[in-house]
Structures are given as structure tokens and as C-alpha cells.
Design a protein around this motif. Structure first.
Motif, PDB file in Angstrom:
ATOM      1  N   ARG A 219      77.876  19.546  27.653  1.00 22.76           N
ATOM      2  CA  ARG A 219      77.958  19.020  26.294  1.00 22.76           C
ATOM      3  C   ARG A 219      76.603  19.027  25.584  1.00 22.76           C
ATOM      4  N   LYS A 220      75.561  19.494  26.303  1.00 22.13           N
ATOM      5  CA  LYS A 220      74.205  19.570  25.740  1.00 22.13           C
ATOM      6  C   LYS A 220      73.705  18.192  25.287  1.00 22.13           C
ATOM      7  N   VAL A 221      73.989  17.178  26.089  1.00 22.24           N
ATOM      8  CA  VAL A 221      73.558  15.819  25.779  1.00 22.24           C
ATOM      9  C   VAL A 221      72.090  15.660  26.163  1.00 22.24           C
ATOM     10  N   LYS A 222      71.276  15.133  25.250  1.00 23.71           N
ATOM     11  CA  LYS A 222      69.875  14.905  25.555  1.00 23.71           C
ATOM     12  C   LYS A 222      69.751  13.827  26.633  1.00 23.71           C
ATOM     13  N   GLY A 223      68.876  14.090  27.594  1.00 28.65           N
ATOM     14  CA  GLY A 223      68.669  13.119  28.662  1.00 28.65           C
ATOM     15  C   GLY A 223      69.790  13.110  29.679  1.00 28.65           C
ATOM     16  N   ALA A 224      70.510  14.227  29.817  1.00 31.69           N
ATOM     17  CA  ALA A 224      71.688  14.272  30.689  1.00 31.69           C
ATOM     18  C   ALA A 224      71.371  13.829  32.115  1.00 31.69           C
ATOM     19  N   ILE A 225      70.310  14.374  32.682  1.00 26.64           N
ATOM     20  CA  ILE A 225      69.988  14.078  34.077  1.00 26.64           C
ATOM     21  C   ILE A 225      69.592  12.618  34.253  1.00 26.64           C
ATOM     22  N   LEU A 226      68.740  12.131  33.370  1.00 33.92           N
ATOM     23  CA  LEU A 226      68.294  10.744  33.476  1.00 33.92           C
ATOM     24  C   LEU A 226      69.444   9.776  33.222  1.00 33.92           C
ATOM     25  N   ILE A 227      70.293  10.090  32.253  1.00 35.06           N
ATOM     26  CA  ILE A 227      71.459   9.243  31.978  1.00 35.06           C
ATOM     27  C   ILE A 227      72.335   9.127  33.220  1.00 35.06           C
ATOM     28  N   SER A 228      72.542  10.261  33.887  1.00 37.22           N
ATOM     29  CA  SER A 228      73.371  10.261  35.091  1.00 37.22           C
ATOM     30  C   SER A 228      72.766   9.373  36.175  1.00 37.22           C
ATOM     31  N   ILE A 229      71.436   9.479  36.380  1.00 37.18           N
ATOM     32  CA  ILE A 229      70.785   8.673  37.412  1.00 37.18           C
ATOM     33  C   ILE A 229      70.938   7.183  37.121  1.00 37.18           C
ATOM     34  N   VAL A 230      70.705   6.799  35.881  1.00 33.74           N
ATOM     35  CA  VAL A 230      70.782   5.380  35.503  1.00 33.74           C
ATOM     36  C   VAL A 230      72.211   4.859  35.613  1.00 33.74           C
ATOM     37  N   VAL A 231      73.166   5.618  35.070  1.00 34.19           N
ATOM     38  CA  VAL A 231      74.566   5.181  35.091  1.00 34.19           C
ATOM     39  C   VAL A 231      75.073   5.040  36.518  1.00 34.19           C
ATOM     40  N   MET A 232      74.793   6.049  37.359  1.00 32.80           N
ATOM     41  CA  MET A 232      75.318   6.005  38.725  1.00 32.80           C
ATOM     42  C   MET A 232      74.596   4.956  39.578  1.00 32.80           C
ATOM     43  N   THR A 233      73.348   4.637  39.238  1.00 34.92           N
ATOM     44  CA  THR A 233      72.679   3.528  39.934  1.00 34.92           C
ATOM     45  C   THR A 233      73.377   2.210  39.603  1.00 34.92           C
ATOM     46  N   ALA A 234      73.725   2.036  38.337  1.00 39.76           N
ATOM     47  CA  ALA A 234      74.448   0.835  37.933  1.00 39.76           C
ATOM     48  C   ALA A 234      75.804   0.760  38.630  1.00 39.76           C
ATOM     49  N   VAL A 235      76.505   1.890  38.696  1.00 39.03           N
ATOM     50  CA  VAL A 235      77.798   1.937  39.385  1.00 39.03           C
ATOM     51  C   VAL A 235      77.615   1.582  40.861  1.00 39.03           C
ATOM     52  N   ALA A 236      76.566   2.139  41.474  1.00 39.35           N
ATOM     53  CA  ALA A 236      76.311   1.871  42.886  1.00 39.35           C
ATOM     54  C   ALA A 236      76.006   0.398  43.133  1.00 39.35           C
ATOM     55  N   LEU A 237      75.275  -0.234  42.229  1.00 41.97           N
ATOM     56  CA  LEU A 237      74.974  -1.661  42.352  1.00 41.97           C
ATOM     57  C   LEU A 237      76.258  -2.492  42.340  1.00 41.97           C
ATOM     58  N   VAL A 238      77.165  -2.123  41.453  1.00 37.97           N
ATOM     59  CA  VAL A 238      78.438  -2.853  41.353  1.00 37.97           C
ATOM     60  C   VAL A 238      79.274  -2.631  42.610  1.00 37.97           C
ATOM     61  N   ILE A 239      79.377  -1.377  43.036  1.00 41.03           N
ATOM     62  CA  ILE A 239      80.176  -1.064  44.217  1.00 41.03           C
ATOM     63  C   ILE A 239      79.623  -1.766  45.444  1.00 41.03           C
ATOM     64  N   ASN A 240      78.308  -1.750  45.595  1.00 40.01           N
ATOM     65  CA  ASN A 240      77.695  -2.386  46.762  1.00 40.01           C
ATOM     66  C   ASN A 240      77.936  -3.895  46.779  1.00 40.01           C
ATOM     67  N   ALA A 241      78.077  -4.484  45.582  1.00 39.36           N
ATOM     68  CA  ALA A 241      78.287  -5.934  45.491  1.00 39.36           C
ATOM     69  C   ALA A 241      79.705  -6.346  45.840  1.00 39.36           C
ATOM     70  N   ILE A 242      80.668  -5.456  45.619  1.00 35.64           N
ATOM     71  CA  ILE A 242      82.064  -5.851  45.806  1.00 35.64           C
ATOM     72  C   ILE A 242      82.738  -5.197  47.010  1.00 35.64           C
ATOM     73  N   ALA A 243      82.112  -4.134  47.558  1.00 31.75           N
ATOM     74  CA  ALA A 243      82.744  -3.409  48.667  1.00 31.75           C
ATOM     75  C   ALA A 243      81.968  -3.629  49.959  1.00 31.75           C
ATOM     76  N   ASP A 244      82.659  -3.443  51.064  1.00 35.51           N
ATOM     77  CA  ASP A 244      82.040  -3.571  52.381  1.00 35.51           C
ATOM     78  C   ASP A 244      81.578  -2.180  52.817  1.00 35.51           C
ATOM     79  N   ILE A 245      80.285  -1.918  52.680  1.00 31.90           N
ATOM     80  CA  ILE A 245      79.734  -0.591  52.961  1.00 31.90           C
ATOM     81  C   ILE A 245      78.755  -0.695  54.119  1.00 31.90           C
ATOM     82  N   LYS A 246      78.961   0.134  55.134  1.00 35.39           N
ATOM     83  CA  LYS A 246      78.109   0.071  56.323  1.00 35.39           C
ATOM     84  C   LYS A 246      76.690   0.518  56.019  1.00 35.39           C
TER      85      LYS A 246
END
Length: 483
Positions: A219-246
Motif C-alpha cells: 500500500r506504499k504506507v510511510k513507515g511500514a516497517i516501523l509501524i509493523s514492529i510497534v504494532v506487533m510489539t503491542a500485540v505481543a504484550l497483550v498476548i503475553n499478559a493473557i495467554a500461558d506461553i512457555k
């Protein structure tokens, strides 16, 4: 980023500089902006911040000849310090978006091959000697001459090989690809996921990150790579808080108990320049230094060419701007790494992630280096980004670097076969140096059997001979009685 790269940050023609800072870094001249440079600096940091965790693990897990170990906290401090200082120096002195930190692979050689033969001080002294030798090669012009002697299409093959290599690093770091244990009694070396299939929340984060990144790029979005890193870090924080991950691997995405930690500089200056000669034979020391130099020399060469090509900074002859300064700074980084006991520091191919975000100048290094400096005090906060959130950037950059393969003349065996070996050997052996070596040796051999030996630059003859020694180092050591 090369002309073919489908992103929104594709630079246009040069625009007038707006400030002295702009003119110094040539930001507008290279078609970039402060926004792109800042995003690129952040992207590079987040894709290589794992070294703050991994380098202390590798060096801290080994014992020297006397059973001594290095303190992990002190290792974290010196790793961040050297990365911060040398990345900023590269930005100001070399004006390339090329970050530096403790070299993976080299640190393993120091930890598991050199340290068991001597004390840690002596081992780090050899790293300093290696860096000084590289600086001498730069000052004499030999290192730069070797890079200029490489045919343009072979340089492009190096960039393509690095693209596949960096994508493979992303897949491996995220756990999307794993090595099959020898106990499996199979000839297949790697597999999908940890069991032959994808499972677990961390892998889901990586897969979603890859999809998000390529979707934003398309989609030629500016900051695509950085946006992905930030968004998925936030998702990972949420998942780690609610799921049982070894396990998430090296970095667990969880909010730290404390945000600030006091740096410990206790390892600074703990090296002995010539102590190794008293602990083992001169032949052994020479071979160890040779191994370090060759690995650092050609890893850097491939990285500098690959990142510069990706950023569209090579001139018509395929030369890197201010190459002499860039190589001298890289050599100085090896000296600094040894002097700080963090192992040899070198240029990082992950810098391509910053280029993917639009970085074209050394200004991005001020951002990356500044973040490493902050990591001296905020390591708990800045290392919450899991590899599964950062690795999709490496996969995306691998695709972008792969596009240069179209410039190689695949109808000419004399360049096509060396190019193929360069491209294939890098990811398959997990080494930039091995790929370059295979390509060099094949190029010289094929030119010779075709009766075109005179077309090969004498420096390529010399470096190919060195690579033959490098590949045959084990039988040579046995013949010399080192083993």
C-alpha cells in the motif's frame, strides 16, 4: 532503497538543503527527509537490539583457560556502549545509515575457540590486534582496493545473497524455521516451526507481522516497517499478559519491574595486547587472528556494499561513497570492541531495515546510536520487543534486496555460476564471508579454465588464495601441528 523497491519512501531527485545539518548529512541531496531518517534509525535499532541480550549470553556462557567467566551485566553495558559510540561515529564520519555492534559469529569464535586457550584479557587483546591490522589494511588502501576489484555483477550477487541471508535470519529468529535435532535421524536440516508445523502464540505474532508488513509495503504506507514492529510489539504484550506461553525466546514481551538500571563499566580496558603469545604457540595466535580478520573483512565488505546498493548510494562504477572512511571506522570499531571486552564490533546487515524505512544518510545513525546510549540506562524497557515482532522487518528487507538479482547476466557462466554460489552459500552456511569466498574462488577458477585469467584482477587472485586457506584451515592446522 533501489529504484525497484515498492515503497512510499522511494527518493526523488535532489532538493535544496534547508539547514547546515541538512547540508552536512546531505539529507535533501539524497532525496531523504528528517522523518525518514528518524524512522530508519528506530527501525535499525529495533531489528538489532537483540544483540543487547544475545552478546552477553554468548560471551557470558563461556569460560576461559582458567575457568573465569565475564559478568553478564557488565557485558550488556559494554555491548550497548560500543554500539552507541561507533554507530554515531559511522554516521558522522561515514555518512551512511550503517549501524555497528558486536559481531555475531565473531563473538562465538572469541568465546568458544579463543578464550579456552587463554585468559579473557588475552582473548580480547587478539580482537584489538585484529582491529588494528584491519585499520592498517585500510590506511594502505588494500581493503578499499579489494572492494573496487570485484566485478559489479558479483557485488550485486553479494547483495542478493545477503537479502536471502537476512530473510533466513528473520525466519530462524522468529522460530518460523528451526533446526531438526540430530536425534530425528533425518537428512533434512530444517523444518517448519518447532515440530514440522506452526504452533504457538509467538509464531502467530510473527506471521501476522509479516502479513502486516507486506500489506503496508504494498500500500506504499510511510513507515511500514516501523509501524509493523510497534504494532506487533503491542500485540505481543497483550498476548503475553493473557495467554500461558512457555517461551518467547531471547526476549519476553512484558513490562519490566524497573525502567532504569545503572550501567556497570567494569570491563572497560580489560585486555592484554600481547598476552596471548605467552599462553599458546605463535602459529596458533597467527591463525586465530587470521580467522578474525578474514571474517570481519569480508562480512563488512558484503554489508557495506549490500546496504549502500539498497539505499541507491553506489556510483556508476558501483563504488561506495567515502569508502575509505567507512572501512577505517569499521576497523576502529573492532579495536573498540576488544578494548571494551564486548568482542569485535562490526557493521550490521540489519541496517537494511532502516534503509527500508527510507534512511539514506548518517543522520539515521544518530537516532540508532542515541537509542543504544539510552539502553545503557533503559535496557529493561528497550528490550521488550520480541524477535517475533522485529523479524518480519528482516523478511521484508530480504525481498527488497532480492530485486537486484535481475541485474545479473545469467547467460554468462563466468559470472552466473559465481553469482549463484555467492547467493546460495550465504543463507545455507549462515555466513556472509563463506558466500563471498565461494563466489571469489569460483570466479577465478572459471575465468582460468576459459582462458581469461588475465581479466582477473590480481587482488582477486590474492583474496581467493586466502579463502582457499580459510576453507582448508582445519587440515592446515593439522599439518602444522596446531591440533
Amino acid at each position: 532503497m533501489s529504484e525497484s523497491q515498492p515503497t512510499a519512501d522511494k527518493p526523488g531527485g535532489p532538493t535544496p538543503a534547508t539547514s547546515s545539518l541538512d547540508r552536512f548529512f546531505r539529507i535533501s541531496e539524497r532525496g531523504s527527509t528528517y522523518g525518514r531518517e528518524i524512522r530508519g534509525g528506530f527501525a535499525t535499532f529495533f531489528t538489532m537490539a537483540y544483540i543487547l541480550v544475545l552478546n552477553p549470553i554468548i560471551l557470558g556462557s563461556a569460560k576461559d583457560k582458567f575457568g573465569d567467566t565475564l559478568d553478564p551485566v557488565q557485558l550488556t553495558t559494554v555491548t550497548a556502549l560500543v554500539a552507541a559510540v561507533m554507530t554515531v561515529i559511522m554516521g558522522v564520519g561515514g555518512n551512511l545509515p550503517l549501524a555497528l555492534a558486536a559481531g555475531l559469529g565473531i563473538n562465538a569464535v572469541v568465546a568458544f575457540q579463543i578464550a579456552p586457550l587463554m585468559s579473557w584479557d588475552d582473548a580480547m587483546g587478539l580482537v584489538v590486534l585484529e582491529g588494528l591490522l584491519i585499520c592498517v589494511l585500510v590506511v594502505t588502501g588494500l581493503r578499499e582496493a579489494v572492494m573496487h576489484a570485484i566485478p559489479q555483477q558479483l557485488k550485486q550477487a553479494i547483495s542478493v545473497g545477503i537479502g536471502l541471508f537476512i530473510a533466513f535470519i528473520g525466519f530462524v529468529d522468529a522460530g518460523f524455521v528451526t533446526r531438526i535435532p540430530d536425534a530425528a535421524n533425518t537428512t533434512v536440516p530444517v523444518q517448519l516451526g518447532g515440530t514440522g508445523s506452526l504452533s504457538g502464540w509467538p509464531i502467530l505474532v510473527f506471521c501476522l507481522g509479516v502479513l502486516l508488513t507486506i500489506g503496508l509495503l504494498a500500500r506504499k504506507v510511510k513507515g511500514a516497517i516501523l509501524i509493523s514492529i510497534v504494532v506487533m510489539t503491542a500485540v505481543a504484550l497483550v498476548i503475553n499478559a493473557i495467554a500461558d506461553i512457555k517461551s518467547w525466546g531471547l526476549t519476553t514481551p512484558e513490562w519490566p519491574d524497573k525502567l532504569v538500571d545503572t550501567p556497570d563499566f567494569g570491563l572497560l580496558g580489560d585486555f592484554s595486547l600481547f598476552g596471548a603469545f605467552g599462553e599458546t604457540t605463535v602459529i596458533t595466535v597467527v591463525l586465530l587472528v587470521f580467522t578474525l580478520v578474514l571474517s570481519d573483512f569480508f562480512d563488512t565488505m558484503g554489508t557495506v556494499v549490500g546496504v549502500s546498493a539498497e539505499a541507491g548510494l553506489l556510483d556508476e562504477q558501483g563504488k561506495v561513497p567515502h569508502l575509505g572512511r567507512v572501512l577505517l571506522i569499521d576497523g576502529a570499531a573492532a579495536v573498540a570492541g576488544g578494548a571494551a571486552s564486548s568482542s569485535s564490533a562490526t557493521s550490521y546487515i540489519e541496517s537494511a531495515a532502516g534503509v527500508g524505512e527510507g534512511a539514506r544518510t548518517g543522520f539515521a545513525n544518530l537516532v540508532t546510536g542515541g537509542l543504544f546510549a539510552l539502553a545503557l540506562f533503559f535496557t529493561p524497557l528497550l528490550t521488550i520487543v520480541p524477535l517475533q515482532a522485529a523479524a518480519p522487518a528482516l523478511v521484508a528487507v530480504g525481498f527488497l534486496m532480492m530485486t537486484q538479482v535481475r541485474h545479473i547476466d545469467w547467460d554468462k557462466c563466468e559470472i552466473a555460476i559465481p553469482a549463484f554460489l555467492t547467493i546460495a552459500v550465504m543463507p545455507f552456511t549462515y555466513s556472509i564471508t563463506n558466500g563471498i569466498g565461494a563466489g571469489f574462488v569460483a570466479y577465478v577458477l572459471i575465468k582460468t579454465v576459459l582462458g581469461k585469467a588475465k581479466e582477473v584482477h590480481w587482488l582477486l587472485w590474492g583474496t581467493s588464495a586466502l579463502f582457499l586457506v580459510y576453507f582448508a584451515i582445519d587440515p592446515i592446522e593439522q599439518l602444522l601441528g596446531v591440533k
